[in-house]
Design a protein around this motif. Sequence first.
Motif, mmCIF file in Angstrom:
data_model
loop_
_atom_site.group_PDB
_atom_site.id
_atom_site.type_symbol
_atom_site.label_atom_id
_atom_site.label_comp_id
_atom_site.label_asym_id
_atom_site.label_seq_id
_atom_site.Cartn_x
_atom_site.Cartn_y
_atom_site.Cartn_z
ATOM 1 N N ARG A 61 6.467 -14.190 6.471
ATOM 2 C CA ARG A 61 5.257 -14.079 7.281
ATOM 3 C C ARG A 61 5.279 -12.806 8.115
ATOM 4 N NH1 ARG A 61 0.047 -14.264 7.603
ATOM 5 N NH2 ARG A 61 -0.746 -14.655 9.695
ATOM 6 N N CYS A 62 6.426 -12.476 8.690
ATOM 7 C CA CYS A 62 6.542 -11.264 9.503
ATOM 8 C C CYS A 62 6.313 -10.020 8.652
ATOM 9 C CB CYS A 62 7.917 -11.221 10.162
ATOM 10 S SG CYS A 62 8.164 -9.808 11.271
ATOM 11 N N VAL A 63 6.944 -9.960 7.491
ATOM 12 C CA VAL A 63 6.775 -8.810 6.601
ATOM 13 C C VAL A 63 5.343 -8.744 6.075
ATOM 14 C CG1 VAL A 63 7.501 -7.797 4.409
ATOM 15 C CG2 VAL A 63 9.219 -8.710 5.993
ATOM 16 N N SER A 64 4.755 -9.888 5.804
ATOM 17 C CA SER A 64 3.402 -9.913 5.267
ATOM 18 C C SER A 64 2.402 -9.287 6.233
ATOM 19 C CB SER A 64 2.986 -11.354 4.953
ATOM 20 O OG SER A 64 1.652 -11.408 4.490
ATOM 21 N N VAL A 65 2.440 -9.696 7.488
ATOM 22 C CA VAL A 65 1.474 -9.168 8.456
ATOM 23 C C VAL A 65 1.761 -7.701 8.767
ATOM 24 C CG1 VAL A 65 0.550 -9.374 10.787
ATOM 25 C CG2 VAL A 65 1.055 -11.434 9.466
ATOM 26 N N ASN A 66 3.008 -7.372 9.051
ATOM 27 C CA ASN A 66 3.338 -6.026 9.498
ATOM 28 C C ASN A 66 3.270 -4.981 8.391
ATOM 29 O OD1 ASN A 66 4.286 -6.158 12.465
ATOM 30 N ND2 ASN A 66 5.348 -7.878 11.531
ATOM 31 N N LEU A 67 3.726 -5.320 7.220
ATOM 32 C CA LEU A 67 3.771 -4.344 6.117
ATOM 33 C C LEU A 67 2.587 -4.502 5.164
ATOM 34 C CD1 LEU A 67 5.072 -2.114 4.456
ATOM 35 C CD2 LEU A 67 6.561 -3.852 3.417
ATOM 36 N N GLU A 68 2.384 -5.705 4.662
ATOM 37 C CA GLU A 68 1.296 -5.894 3.710
ATOM 38 C C GLU A 68 -0.063 -5.699 4.375
ATOM 39 O OE1 GLU A 68 1.987 -9.660 1.841
ATOM 40 O OE2 GLU A 68 3.899 -9.014 0.994
ATOM 41 N N GLY A 69 -0.160 -6.021 5.665
ATOM 42 C CA GLY A 69 -1.404 -5.770 6.381
ATOM 43 C C GLY A 69 -1.740 -4.287 6.420
ATOM 44 N N ALA A 70 -0.726 -3.458 6.647
ATOM 45 C CA ALA A 70 -0.938 -2.005 6.647
ATOM 46 C C ALA A 70 -1.283 -1.511 5.249
ATOM 47 C CB ALA A 70 0.312 -1.297 7.174
ATOM 48 N N PHE A 71 -0.580 -2.028 4.246
ATOM 49 C CA PHE A 71 -0.857 -1.643 2.863
ATOM 50 C C PHE A 71 -2.297 -1.977 2.465
ATOM 51 C CE2 PHE A 71 -1.174 -3.814 -1.318
ATOM 52 C CZ PHE A 71 -1.288 -2.687 -2.113
ATOM 53 N N LEU A 72 -2.742 -3.193 2.771
ATOM 54 C CA LEU A 72 -4.093 -3.603 2.389
ATOM 55 C C LEU A 72 -5.159 -2.771 3.087
ATOM 56 C CD1 LEU A 72 -3.647 -7.483 2.300
ATOM 57 C CD2 LEU A 72 -4.019 -5.968 0.331
ATOM 58 N N ALA A 73 -4.949 -2.478 4.365
ATOM 59 C CA ALA A 73 -5.912 -1.648 5.086
ATOM 60 C C ALA A 73 -6.011 -0.267 4.440
ATOM 61 C CB ALA A 73 -5.502 -1.528 6.548
ATOM 62 N N ALA A 74 -4.860 0.328 4.108
ATOM 63 C CA ALA A 74 -4.871 1.645 3.463
ATOM 64 C C ALA A 74 -5.471 1.566 2.066
ATOM 65 C CB ALA A 74 -3.446 2.198 3.403
ATOM 66 N N LYS A 75 -5.151 0.503 1.339
ATOM 67 C CA LYS A 75 -5.663 0.337 -0.022
ATOM 68 C C LYS A 75 -7.189 0.371 -0.062
ATOM 69 C CE LYS A 75 -5.893 -3.021 -3.810
ATOM 70 N NZ LYS A 75 -5.333 -4.259 -4.407
#
Length: 253
Positions: A99-113
């Motif tokens: 959950r921590c990695v999902s919000v912090n990393l995947e959240g940034a990835f999705l926004a950039a995507k």
Amino acid sequence: MSARVLITAGASGIGRAMAEAFAAKGAQVWVSDVDKKALARLPASWGAADVDASDEAAMADFFAEVKARWGGVDVLCANAGIAGPTAAVEDIALADWRRCVSVNLEGAFLAAKYAAPMMKAEEHGAIILTSSTAGQYGYPFRAPYAAAKWAVIGLMKTLAMELGPYGIRANAICPGAVEGDRMEGVLAREARAKGMTRDEVYQGYAAGTSMRSFVTAEDIANMAVFLGSDAARLVSGQVIAVDGHTENPDPKV
């Protein structure tokens, strides 16, 4: 500044400070967040959306709405993040890590995507990722958070290289210890994990900087406004700490 600025996790804390700072410069501001009460308190002139930054379907819909209403985005502040668990590595549940990695990393990835195609079409843009000084140093008792924030920097460096030919810049801001409710929660959890008082942990953080001070959300916001402006037109691929110069990231002293 005549710019369209989108900020994830922009309804409170660092994100709210960023939104206020950009708005004060004349930018159009649209924020997403999962905190409905904080969203309801935003100025009526701002866009506001209830979106989980780690939910791809929700993010795809959100960016589609941004494109329909704004036509594009000039500045993306991918700011969504959570503190994650505070515990020895052997005591961290995999679900909490994910959950921590999902919000912090995947959240940034999705926004950039979803921002990148809009920026590419206009051949300009600035992407600002919120990392942390935890993304520059090891961070005892905060393994998933530190791992995610290190990865955010790797993502930023790659975005800068990949998108630079289209006139798009990418940078990462690394806040240090930021005054506010979120940091108070971190202090309380670390105090329990380390058998220390809240004040001892606080003083350890402050003593670990050469300026002997926490920073404020406004300090972070001021850097974001600079990175999103034409004044930073050739600043890209950079990791910029706003932390009073962290010397000792492990608050033991």
